[in-house]
Design a protein around this motif. Structure first.
Motif, PDB file in Angstrom:
ATOM      1  N   LYS A  68       2.803  40.506  65.040  1.00 19.77           N
ATOM      2  CA  LYS A  68       2.356  39.760  66.388  1.00 19.77           C
ATOM      3  C   LYS A  68       3.164  40.311  67.327  1.00 19.77           C
ATOM      4  O   LYS A  68       2.607  40.388  68.624  1.00 19.77           O
ATOM      5  CB  LYS A  68       2.612  38.137  66.199  1.00 19.77           C
ATOM      6  N   THR A  69       4.467  40.389  67.498  1.00 13.83           N
ATOM      7  CA  THR A  69       5.174  40.947  68.493  1.00 13.83           C
ATOM      8  C   THR A  69       5.122  42.333  68.870  1.00 13.83           C
ATOM      9  O   THR A  69       5.644  42.792  70.064  1.00 13.83           O
ATOM     10  CB  THR A  69       6.764  40.502  68.287  1.00 13.83           C
ATOM     11  N   ASN A  70       4.582  43.235  67.837  1.00 10.29           N
ATOM     12  CA  ASN A  70       4.684  44.563  68.065  1.00 10.29           C
ATOM     13  C   ASN A  70       3.424  45.458  68.012  1.00 10.29           C
ATOM     14  O   ASN A  70       3.307  46.519  68.088  1.00 10.29           O
ATOM     15  CB  ASN A  70       5.692  45.320  67.128  1.00 10.29           C
ATOM     16  N   SER A  71       2.358  44.738  68.044  1.00  9.27           N
ATOM     17  CA  SER A  71       1.047  45.404  67.815  1.00  9.27           C
ATOM     18  C   SER A  71       0.336  44.969  69.265  1.00  9.27           C
ATOM     19  O   SER A  71       0.211  43.787  69.521  1.00  9.27           O
ATOM     20  CB  SER A  71       0.175  44.847  66.540  1.00  9.27           C
ATOM     21  N   GLY A  72      -0.575  45.803  69.529  1.00 10.55           N
ATOM     22  CA  GLY A  72      -1.464  45.675  70.680  1.00 10.55           C
ATOM     23  C   GLY A  72      -0.989  45.016  71.907  1.00 10.55           C
ATOM     24  O   GLY A  72      -1.483  44.439  72.807  1.00 10.55           O
ATOM     25  N   ILE A  73       0.503  45.661  72.319  1.00 14.01           N
ATOM     26  CA  ILE A  73       0.947  45.128  73.321  1.00 14.01           C
ATOM     27  C   ILE A  73       1.427  46.406  74.170  1.00 14.01           C
ATOM     28  O   ILE A  73       1.646  47.664  73.624  1.00 14.01           O
ATOM     29  CB  ILE A  73       2.456  44.392  73.200  1.00 14.01           C
ATOM     30  N   SER A  74       1.903  46.199  75.365  1.00 14.44           N
ATOM     31  CA  SER A  74       2.053  47.605  76.114  1.00 14.44           C
ATOM     32  C   SER A  74       3.519  48.163  75.726  1.00 14.44           C
ATOM     33  O   SER A  74       4.456  47.312  74.954  1.00 14.44           O
ATOM     34  CB  SER A  74       2.482  47.198  77.617  1.00 14.44           C
ATOM     35  N   THR A  75       4.032  49.398  76.057  1.00 15.66           N
ATOM     36  CA  THR A  75       5.208  49.873  75.584  1.00 15.66           C
ATOM     37  C   THR A  75       6.444  49.210  76.093  1.00 15.66           C
ATOM     38  O   THR A  75       7.333  48.693  75.790  1.00 15.66           O
ATOM     39  CB  THR A  75       5.399  51.349  76.153  1.00 15.66           C
ATOM     40  N   CYS A  80      10.819  45.333  75.788  1.00 22.14           N
ATOM     41  CA  CYS A  80      11.313  43.761  75.959  1.00 22.14           C
ATOM     42  C   CYS A  80      11.782  43.196  74.658  1.00 22.14           C
ATOM     43  O   CYS A  80      12.628  42.420  74.429  1.00 22.14           O
ATOM     44  CB  CYS A  80      10.497  42.812  76.932  1.00 22.14           C
ATOM     45  N   ASN A  81      10.459  43.219  73.893  1.00 22.18           N
ATOM     46  CA  ASN A  81      10.796  42.321  72.448  1.00 22.18           C
ATOM     47  C   ASN A  81      11.834  42.827  71.649  1.00 22.18           C
ATOM     48  O   ASN A  81      12.572  42.090  71.012  1.00 22.18           O
ATOM     49  CB  ASN A  81       9.449  42.577  71.581  1.00 22.18           C
ATOM     50  N   LEU A  82      12.169  44.216  71.576  1.00 24.81           N
ATOM     51  CA  LEU A  82      13.133  44.737  70.961  1.00 24.81           C
ATOM     52  C   LEU A  82      14.509  44.547  71.401  1.00 24.81           C
ATOM     53  O   LEU A  82      15.513  44.326  70.822  1.00 24.81           O
ATOM     54  CB  LEU A  82      12.767  46.294  70.380  1.00 24.81           C
ATOM     55  N   ASN A 138      19.568  39.556  81.437  1.00 21.48           N
ATOM     56  CA  ASN A 138      19.628  38.649  82.508  1.00 21.48           C
ATOM     57  C   ASN A 138      18.179  37.810  82.421  1.00 21.48           C
ATOM     58  O   ASN A 138      18.002  36.862  82.054  1.00 21.48           O
ATOM     59  CB  ASN A 138      20.281  39.395  83.658  1.00 21.48           C
ATOM     60  N   LYS A 139      17.342  38.615  83.174  1.00 20.53           N
ATOM     61  CA  LYS A 139      15.813  38.141  83.352  1.00 20.53           C
ATOM     62  C   LYS A 139      15.039  39.320  83.318  1.00 20.53           C
ATOM     63  O   LYS A 139      15.196  39.889  84.331  1.00 20.53           O
ATOM     64  CB  LYS A 139      15.664  37.000  84.255  1.00 20.53           C
ATOM     65  N   LEU A 140      14.155  39.556  82.411  1.00 18.70           N
ATOM     66  CA  LEU A 140      13.284  40.618  82.064  1.00 18.70           C
ATOM     67  C   LEU A 140      12.268  40.520  83.343  1.00 18.70           C
ATOM     68  O   LEU A 140      11.518  39.507  83.166  1.00 18.70           O
ATOM     69  CB  LEU A 140      12.839  41.074  80.857  1.00 18.70           C
ATOM     70  N   PRO A 141      11.767  41.480  84.010  1.00 14.48           N
ATOM     71  CA  PRO A 141      10.592  41.267  84.790  1.00 14.48           C
ATOM     72  C   PRO A 141       9.143  41.057  84.068  1.00 14.48           C
ATOM     73  O   PRO A 141       9.179  41.503  82.832  1.00 14.48           O
ATOM     74  CB  PRO A 141      10.665  42.366  85.881  1.00 14.48           C
ATOM     75  N   GLU A 142       8.340  40.399  84.430  1.00 13.54           N
ATOM     76  CA  GLU A 142       6.760  40.343  83.730  1.00 13.54           C
ATOM     77  C   GLU A 142       6.349  41.479  83.634  1.00 13.54           C
ATOM     78  O   GLU A 142       5.840  41.936  82.205  1.00 13.54           O
ATOM     79  CB  GLU A 142       5.999  39.492  84.682  1.00 13.54           C
ATOM     80  N   GLN A 143       6.419  42.579  84.538  1.00 16.40           N
ATOM     81  CA  GLN A 143       5.659  43.958  84.235  1.00 16.40           C
ATOM     82  C   GLN A 143       6.808  44.945  84.764  1.00 16.40           C
ATOM     83  O   GLN A 143       7.765  44.701  85.428  1.00 16.40           O
ATOM     84  CB  GLN A 143       4.508  43.886  85.187  1.00 16.40           C
ATOM     85  N   TYR A 144       6.501  46.138  84.159  1.00 17.96           N
ATOM     86  CA  TYR A 144       7.347  47.297  84.538  1.00 17.96           C
ATOM     87  C   TYR A 144       6.888  47.998  85.608  1.00 17.96           C
ATOM     88  O   TYR A 144       5.828  48.285  85.718  1.00 17.96           O
ATOM     89  CB  TYR A 144       7.650  48.055  83.263  1.00 17.96           C
TER      90      TYR A 144
END
Length: 144
Positions: A68-75, A80-82, A138-144
């Motif tokens: 769920k956390t590592n499939s079909g998501i952006s790099t 961020c998840n890792l 600190n706080k990760l941005p929504e998008q890179y």
């Protein structure tokens, strides 16, 4: 017991190719290699099927969470998840494993791409990395 052995040998419900399974420890471990027959006999003799079923439920749950956390998501989202997973690791792991190594060990991403993204996040003040080690998120941005 013979029926169980046949089922395990003939089915690939849990894993299609056990030779491709890699288990990595982050702390010192002791292990013992035993043939399947010996393990099944021990499980039968000591009535450990309930324990094995709980173990398999735990493995299935963890695998499902991983998918769920590592499939079909952006790099970026994967990184961020890792980073969040590394931040939740025990102190010894956080103090000895660099953020880049942690990510690269768990993904097929290029070292260059991971380093670039980590550097950018560090420069932007979203994370604090010193000598490669993740100190704080600190706080990760929504998008890179």
């Amino acid at each position: 017991m013979e029926m169980i052995k046949q089922y395990i040998k003939n089915q690939s419900l849990l894993m299609s190719d056990p030779s491709n399974v890699i288990i990595q420890s982050t702390t010192p471990i002791e292990y013992l290699y035993l043939p399947l027959d010996v393990i099944l006999e021990h499980v039968d003799e000591h009535d450990l099927w309930k324990s094995i079923s709980y173990f398999l439920m735990h493995v299935t749950y963890r695998f499902n969470e991983y998918v769920k956390t590592n499939s079909g998501i952006s790099t970026y989202q994967l990184i961020c998840n890792l980073l969040m997973a590394l931040n939740e690791e025990d102190f010894e792991t956080r103090a000895t494993v660099s953020a880049a190594k942690y990510i690269l060990d768990r993904t097929p991403m290029s070292r260059c791409g991971v380093m670039k993204m980590l550097s950018s996040l560090n420069k932007g003040g979203y994370i604090v990395i010193k000598r490669g080690l993740l100190i704080r998120i600190n706080k990760l941005p929504e998008q890179y």
